[in-house]
Design a protein around this motif. Structure first.
Motif, short mmCIF file in Angstrom:
data_model
loop_
_atom_site.label_atom_id
_atom_site.label_comp_id
_atom_site.label_asym_id
_atom_site.label_seq_id
_atom_site.Cartn_x
_atom_site.Cartn_y
_atom_site.Cartn_z
N SER A 169 -4.49 -13.04 3.19
CA SER A 169 -4.95 -11.94 2.35
C SER A 169 -4.32 -11.99 0.97
O SER A 169 -4.99 -11.79 -0.05
CB SER A 169 -4.62 -10.60 3.02
OG SER A 169 -5.29 -10.47 4.25
N GLU A 206 -5.79 -14.69 -1.30
CA GLU A 206 -7.05 -14.24 -1.88
C GLU A 206 -6.82 -13.31 -3.06
O GLU A 206 -7.47 -13.40 -4.10
CB GLU A 206 -7.90 -13.54 -0.82
CG GLU A 206 -8.51 -14.44 0.22
CD GLU A 206 -9.44 -13.68 1.13
OE1 GLU A 206 -10.49 -13.23 0.65
OE2 GLU A 206 -9.10 -13.50 2.31
N VAL A 207 -5.89 -12.38 -2.88
CA VAL A 207 -5.63 -11.38 -3.92
C VAL A 207 -5.02 -12.02 -5.16
O VAL A 207 -5.42 -11.74 -6.29
CB VAL A 207 -4.70 -10.27 -3.36
CG1 VAL A 207 -4.19 -9.38 -4.48
CG2 VAL A 207 -5.44 -9.45 -2.32
N ASN A 245 -7.43 -14.14 -7.42
CA ASN A 245 -8.62 -13.48 -7.96
C ASN A 245 -8.35 -13.06 -9.41
O ASN A 245 -7.51 -12.17 -9.66
CB ASN A 245 -8.97 -12.26 -7.10
CG ASN A 245 -10.29 -11.64 -7.49
OD1 ASN A 245 -10.54 -11.33 -8.65
ND2 ASN A 245 -11.14 -11.42 -6.50
N LEU A 275 -8.82 -9.28 -10.28
CA LEU A 275 -7.72 -8.45 -9.80
C LEU A 275 -6.47 -8.64 -10.66
O LEU A 275 -5.74 -7.68 -10.94
CB LEU A 275 -7.41 -8.76 -8.34
CG LEU A 275 -8.49 -8.38 -7.32
CD1 LEU A 275 -8.06 -8.83 -5.92
CD2 LEU A 275 -8.77 -6.90 -7.34
N ALA A 293 -11.67 -6.09 -4.24
CA ALA A 293 -10.91 -6.72 -3.16
C ALA A 293 -11.75 -6.89 -1.90
O ALA A 293 -12.58 -6.03 -1.59
CB ALA A 293 -9.68 -5.88 -2.85
N LYS A 336 -7.77 -5.09 1.42
CA LYS A 336 -7.60 -3.97 0.50
C LYS A 336 -6.15 -3.50 0.44
O LYS A 336 -5.63 -3.16 -0.63
CB LYS A 336 -8.52 -2.82 0.90
CG LYS A 336 -9.98 -3.05 0.55
CD LYS A 336 -10.85 -1.87 0.93
CE LYS A 336 -12.31 -2.13 0.58
NZ LYS A 336 -13.20 -1.03 0.99
N ALA A 350 -4.32 -6.01 -1.65
CA ALA A 350 -4.70 -5.89 -3.07
C ALA A 350 -4.08 -4.67 -3.70
O ALA A 350 -3.55 -4.72 -4.83
CB ALA A 350 -6.22 -5.84 -3.20
N TYR A 381 -1.30 -4.34 -6.68
CA TYR A 381 -1.61 -3.45 -7.80
C TYR A 381 -0.49 -2.42 -8.01
O TYR A 381 -0.01 -2.23 -9.12
CB TYR A 381 -2.93 -2.75 -7.51
CG TYR A 381 -3.33 -1.68 -8.51
CD1 TYR A 381 -3.95 -2.03 -9.70
CD2 TYR A 381 -3.11 -0.33 -8.25
CE1 TYR A 381 -4.34 -1.05 -10.61
CE2 TYR A 381 -3.49 0.64 -9.16
CZ TYR A 381 -4.11 0.28 -10.33
OH TYR A 381 -4.47 1.25 -11.24
#
Length: 395
Positions: free
Chosen positions: A196, A199-200, A203, A206, A324, A329, A332, A336
């Motif tokens: 996960s 991926e975040v 990106n 993001l 996301a 989520k 992500a 954040y």
């Protein structure tokens, strides 16, 4: 929005509001109170005390977000609120700035923002997510306004230790809301935590939002290192009357924020509104640095800051949640909120150090440079498609 979505939005907004009210009550008065403490005249230490909360937030937001993906949202949120309350009571018992810094570090260890916003995303359909995030953002703005009015009065009545203790009590009340009021989260597919985060962190959209929230909160904390003293020294306004500037500025910003968000969502103008807010933020940094002499100048630029801040604060979390992947989520929002907390920390530290060694103008210059970089990133950003209206059914 369904009844459950409205209920989830209101209850989670209440959790955020109870926690953030205590934090906001500290901002308008702490730099004044610090002068009564040993080493409290050291602007660098004052900045560290204001920003220390963000340091442990930055270290733990990712862990809390990932833990909420694996262990469930509510257990993680409750644990964080209890830790936050403990730090608040420690700061209330402090008699020097070092102990207050320790309490602020423990407050920040209750890093629940990622888990709360992930829970909001779990309980809300995508087409209504911006509305729920706006509810949460508006509640934060509302308690910010309340704190601006209430902090000077509470400071006179119960002092800074009393405000810290009240912060802890509000966090415990938020625990009750989470356990008794907030709906249970639905089960969503989980993937390994590391996958996960890969991926975040790869990106680009993001990453742009992560830089933005970092810059926004760095400027916010740096401003509070300077503004209370400026209102006293150049504005001629005693601390007990600072609310007369803060409250009108916030109310005006809300009046502008709501139609701006509606325009962005209803007419697919999110990128335009988003970047316009960044441009306004850049103008504010220049304005504070060059044209903010006197009470009315400070009030004018503060009002414009709140306009930009509220628009960006309401739109960025929803963009994160929409961009996301569903299974990531929590991760992500953890990244954040980590960058947000890092901005809070560095805004206090760097703002205090720059003010001490280079003067207040250097603080505003640093904010302007951050705004320029953010604007360049915002102009090259791709916004997610708007899904507020259902697609037509083929005949």
């Amino acid at each position: 929005m369904s009844r459950q979505e409205k209920y989830a939005g209101i209850s989670l907004a209440a959790v955020f509001a109870l926690r953030m009210l205590g934090l906001f009550l500290i901002l308008p008065v702490f730099s004044i109170y610090a002068r009564e403490l040993p080493s409290g005249n050291d602007m660098a230490l004052v900045g560290i005390a204001l920003g220390a909360y963000g340091l442990t937030q930055a270290c733990l937001q990712i862990a809390y977000g990932a833990a909420s993906d694996r262990l469930g949202r509510k257990p993680v949120i409750v644990f964080g609120l209890l830790l936050f309350a403990f730090g608040s009571f420690l700061a209330a018992a402090a008699d020097d700035i070092d102990m207050i810094i320790a309490g602020r570090v423990l407050q920040g260890a209750g890093a629940i923002s990622a888990a709360v916003t992930a829970l909001a995303a779990d309980l809300t359909r995508e087409q209504h997510l911006t509305k729920v995030m706006a509810m949460i953002g508006s509640s934060i703005g509302l308690v910010f306004a309340i704190s601006m009015v209430g902090a000077p009065l509470l400071y006179v009545l119960i002092g800074m230790p009393g405000i810290f203790a009240l912060t802890g009590i509000l966090a415990l009340l938020a625990v009750v809301v989470v356990l008794r009021v907030v709906p249970a989260a639905p089960m969503v597919p989980r993937q390994p935590v590391w996958q996960s985060f890969v991926e975040v962190l790869t990106n680009r959209q993001l990453l742009r939002l992560n830089f933005g929230v970092f810059a926004l909160h760095m400027m916010l904390t740096a401003m509070w290192v300077l503004l209370p003293a400026e209102l006293i020294s150049t504005g001629g306004l005693p601390v007990s009357e600072h609310w007369k500037v803060y409250l009108p500025a916030l109310l005006v910003s809300f009046v502008i924020m709501v139609p701006a968000i509606i325009l962005a969502e209803r007419y697919a103008r999110m990128k335009l509104i988003f970047n316009a807010a960044i441009v306004l933020l850049l103008a504010v940094q220049v304005g504070f640095g060059r044209f903010a002499g006197g009470l009315y100048g400070l009030a004018f630029w503060l009002t414009l800051f709140f306009v930009a801040f509220n628009v960006l604060e309401a739109t960025q979390p929803s963009l994160i949640s929409r961009i996301a992947p569903p299974h990531a989520k929590g991760a992500a929002l953890g990244v954040y909120n980590t960058t947000q907390a890092l901005g809070l920390f560095l805004g206090g530290v760097i703002g205090g150090v720059l003010a001490k060694y280079a003067g207040t103008g250097a603080v505003w210059l640093a904010g302007a440079l951050l705004s320029v970089v953010w604007l360049l990133l915002g102009l090259t950003m791709s916004m997610p498609p708007t899904r507020s209206r259902p697609a037509p059914v083929p005949a």
